[in-house]
Design a protein around this motif. Structure first.
Motif, PDB file in Angstrom:
ATOM      1  N   THR A   1     -82.281  17.412 -46.085  1.00  0.00           N
ATOM      2  CA  THR A   1     -81.395  16.390 -45.535  1.00  0.00           C
ATOM      3  C   THR A   1     -81.241  15.202 -46.479  1.00  0.00           C
ATOM      4  O   THR A   1     -80.125  14.744 -46.758  1.00  0.00           O
ATOM      5  N   GLY A   2     -82.366  14.701 -47.001  1.00  0.00           N
ATOM      6  CA  GLY A   2     -82.310  13.499 -47.842  1.00  0.00           C
ATOM      7  C   GLY A   2     -82.208  13.776 -49.323  1.00  0.00           C
ATOM      8  O   GLY A   2     -81.946  12.854 -50.105  1.00  0.00           O
ATOM      9  N   GLY A   3     -82.462  14.994 -49.726  1.00  0.00           N
ATOM     10  CA  GLY A   3     -82.417  15.332 -51.143  1.00  0.00           C
ATOM     11  C   GLY A   3     -83.681  14.944 -51.892  1.00  0.00           C
ATOM     12  O   GLY A   3     -83.833  15.285 -53.061  1.00  0.00           O
ATOM     13  N   ALA A   4     -84.606  14.231 -51.223  1.00  0.00           N
ATOM     14  CA  ALA A   4     -85.847  13.818 -51.877  1.00  0.00           C
ATOM     15  C   ALA A   4     -86.845  13.345 -50.823  1.00  0.00           C
ATOM     16  O   ALA A   4     -86.463  12.936 -49.726  1.00  0.00           O
TER      17      ALA A   4
ATOM     18  N   GLY B   1     -79.565  21.105 -55.829  1.00  0.00           N
ATOM     19  CA  GLY B   1     -79.043  22.417 -55.428  1.00  0.00           C
ATOM     20  C   GLY B   1     -80.117  23.162 -54.677  1.00  0.00           C
ATOM     21  O   GLY B   1     -80.583  22.719 -53.627  1.00  0.00           O
ATOM     22  N   ARG B   2     -80.532  24.310 -55.241  1.00  0.00           N
ATOM     23  CA  ARG B   2     -81.645  25.041 -54.641  1.00  0.00           C
ATOM     24  C   ARG B   2     -82.953  24.804 -55.397  1.00  0.00           C
ATOM     25  O   ARG B   2     -84.003  25.233 -54.981  1.00  0.00           O
ATOM     26  N   ARG B   3     -82.858  24.104 -56.525  1.00  0.00           N
ATOM     27  CA  ARG B   3     -84.016  23.884 -57.391  1.00  0.00           C
ATOM     28  C   ARG B   3     -84.812  22.658 -56.909  1.00  0.00           C
ATOM     29  O   ARG B   3     -84.256  21.590 -56.657  1.00  0.00           O
TER      30      ARG B   3
ATOM     31  N   ILE C   1     -92.031  23.455 -60.191  1.00  0.00           N
ATOM     32  CA  ILE C   1     -90.589  23.632 -60.325  1.00  0.00           C
ATOM     33  C   ILE C   1     -90.271  25.016 -59.775  1.00  0.00           C
ATOM     34  O   ILE C   1     -90.894  26.011 -60.153  1.00  0.00           O
ATOM     35  N   GLY C   2     -89.340  25.060 -58.839  1.00  0.00           N
ATOM     36  CA  GLY C   2     -88.993  26.352 -58.245  1.00  0.00           C
ATOM     37  C   GLY C   2     -88.036  26.170 -57.095  1.00  0.00           C
ATOM     38  O   GLY C   2     -87.278  25.190 -57.038  1.00  0.00           O
TER      39      GLY C   2
END
Length: 510
Positions: A86-89, A115-117, A30-31
């Motif tokens: 781009t895809g978020g995942a 977001g940025r996490r 996580i970061g």
């Protein structure tokens, strides 16, 4: 009280998540990530530290699995961050990374960007990648083996066409060299003889090159080969819903074999079964069994599937070169031919048992006590003199007239009575009408070939069937090899020296 109860439940859930975070056998990160710079780490579990070679005491904030120097290929990091942004995942994104000590590690990353996490699961797939690479390498070797088998079949036909005229040239030049000649003629005959032998060696070398690679044999544990081969296919089988059941007999005696070639047999059988099941219903069950047959003293390996089975009209053709039921471009039709040839080279065999609609079973048998190749027929230690067999009656069956004439003269000059038949049909008629002491027969002939003739002789005159010598310009074909081995007959490869034929005649008649 109610607030205290909810608070207590929240603490319990937090403790449970903390235990899971510590114990899970996948890396958890996580970061934040940044195209420029290494980003920041908020949390990293112990397994993530283990994957990248951090000590367990390393503070989580110091763990940087996605730092630029952790990527073996800098472009891969850029691509990974771009896809995530781009895809978020991303799901099961394969990356080649580096541990702290510089050693390579292959990982699959499943990550979500909020977001940025970034929250990511990191799985070490180095062993699976190694197996996949080995599987691809073996597949390429299988393709190469199939190409070599195809080349062998082509050369076999060409060799037969070349060996017949070469045998004629060699035999007649031998005959001429035995006659009184002036110096010039003798020199010419010797040149013809030498060049014919040179051409024969070239053909033999081509056959040797095309038929098989160098074999390295040792005493091997068949069950161990099965285990290693199944490991290579495990990932593909899991992805394709193929269930594998093994029933490997304990205490199997070892066999003297080339482990790589036996693995080729097993891979061909497994891949064929998988393709049949997937084409029929998109899934299937594969059963692999081994056992020791004490009566035949062989170790057996069986690969069974629950696919559509093999139609009865195809079971006799399934090991033939280039025979396939697949669409054009999906198979060469040589996989089972290669497997069959390897089994034969080891003194074993492969057979198929199937009921249409109820699956198929392929059984490969390998001898435990070794074997004698077809060309190593036991011979008497002492070769009898020609006088001991003078006057014996010989039936020469040869469709090449010029070669037949040379061989007939040589046998006649040696004191033998010779009858000539131009093909197997004529030979059958002569055998029914006359009694012969020995048959010298070409293997490949029009109308009735040597194999058919031999079976007819064996049925009608079993004693004569033990005194048949075959000559053939085509020994690379599976059918010819199997027949010569099963019959136990002596045979000479064309072109042969007349002296070798006369020796074989003397030994057989003795």
């Amino acid at each position: 009280m109610a607030r205290r109860s909810r608070g207590g439940g929240g603490d319990q859930r937090a403790e449970a998540f903390a235990r899971l975070f510590e114990a899970v056998h996948e890396g958890v990160f996580i970061g934040t990530l940044a195209p420029e710079g290494d980003g920041a780490t908020v949390a990293a579990n112990p397994h993530l530290k283990l994957i990248f070679g951090y000590s367990s005491e390393t503070p989580e904030s110091d763990v940087a699995p996605f730092a630029a120097d952790r990527f073996a290929d800098p472009a891969a990091r850029t691509s990974f961050i771009e896809r995530l942004s781009t895809g978020g995942a991303v799901t099961d994104h394969l990356l080649r990374m580096r541990r702290l000590d510089g050693s390579a590690v292959w990982v699959e990353v499943t990550a979500h960007l909020d977001g940025r996490r970034v929250e990511a699961l990191v799985r070490d797939v180095s062993e699976r990648k190694k197996l996949d690479d080995r599987s691809k390498d073996l597949y390429q070797q299988l393709l190469q083996a199939e190409k070599m088998a195809a080349l062998g079949q082509t050369i076999s036909g060409v060799a037969h066409e070349l060996n017949n005229p070469l045998a004629t040239i060699l035999s007649w030049s031998e005959r001429l060299s035995e006659r009184p000649l002036d110096a010039g003629a003798r020199r010419g005959v010797e040149v013809i003889l030498g060049e014919a032998e040179r051409a024969a060696r070239i053909v033999r070398n081509l056959l040797t090159f095309a038929r098989k690679r160098q074999s390295t044999r040792a005493m091997i544990d068949l069950n161990a080969v099965v285990g290693e081969t199944l490991a290579l296919r495990a990932y593909d089988q899991r992805m394709n819903n193929i269930t594998v059941i093994t029933a490997l007999a304990s205490g199997l005696p070892p066999v003297f074999a080339d482990a790589h070639q036996i693995q080729q047999i097993l891979l061909n059988l497994i891949i064929n079964a998988e393709q049949a099941m997937l084409a029929a219903r998109g899934e299937g069950s594969l059963v692999i069994r081994t056992w020791h047959d004490g009566e035949q003293d062989v170790v057996a390996l069986e690969v069974s599937d629950d696919g559509p089975g093999v139609p009865p009209e195809m079971t006799s053709k399934i090991f033939d070169p280039f025979f396939t039921t697949k669409e054009v471009g999906e198979g060469t039709g040589l996989g089972l031919t290669v497997a069959y040839a390897i089994a034969q080279e080891h003194g074993g065999r492969i057979r198929v048992e199937s009921q249409q609609g109820r699956g198929a079973s392929f059984v490969a048998e390998l001898p435990v006590t070794g074997f004698e190749t077809m060309s190593r027929t036991p011979r008497p230690s002492a070769v009898p003199a020609m006088e001991a067999v003078r006057g014996a009656s010989i039936l020469l069956v040869e469709d090449e007239k010029a070669l037949a004439a040379a061989v007939s003269e040589a046998l006649t000059d040696a004191g033998l009575k010779v009858d000539h038949a131009g093909d197997g049909e004529e030979a059958l008629a002569r055998v029914r009408q006359h009694t012969y002491d020995l048959v010298v027969c070409d293997l490949k002939m029009p109308r009735v070939d040597g194999m058919t003739l031999y079976r007819a002789i064996a049925a009608g005159a079993p004693a004569l069937a033990r005194r048949v010598i075959f000559v053939t310009g085509d020994v690379a074909g599976t059918d010819a090899e199997r027949f010569l081995e099963d019959s136990g007959c002596r045979w000479l490869a064309k072109p042969f020296r007349l002296a070798d034929l006369l020796r074989a005649v003397r030994e057989t008649l003795a």
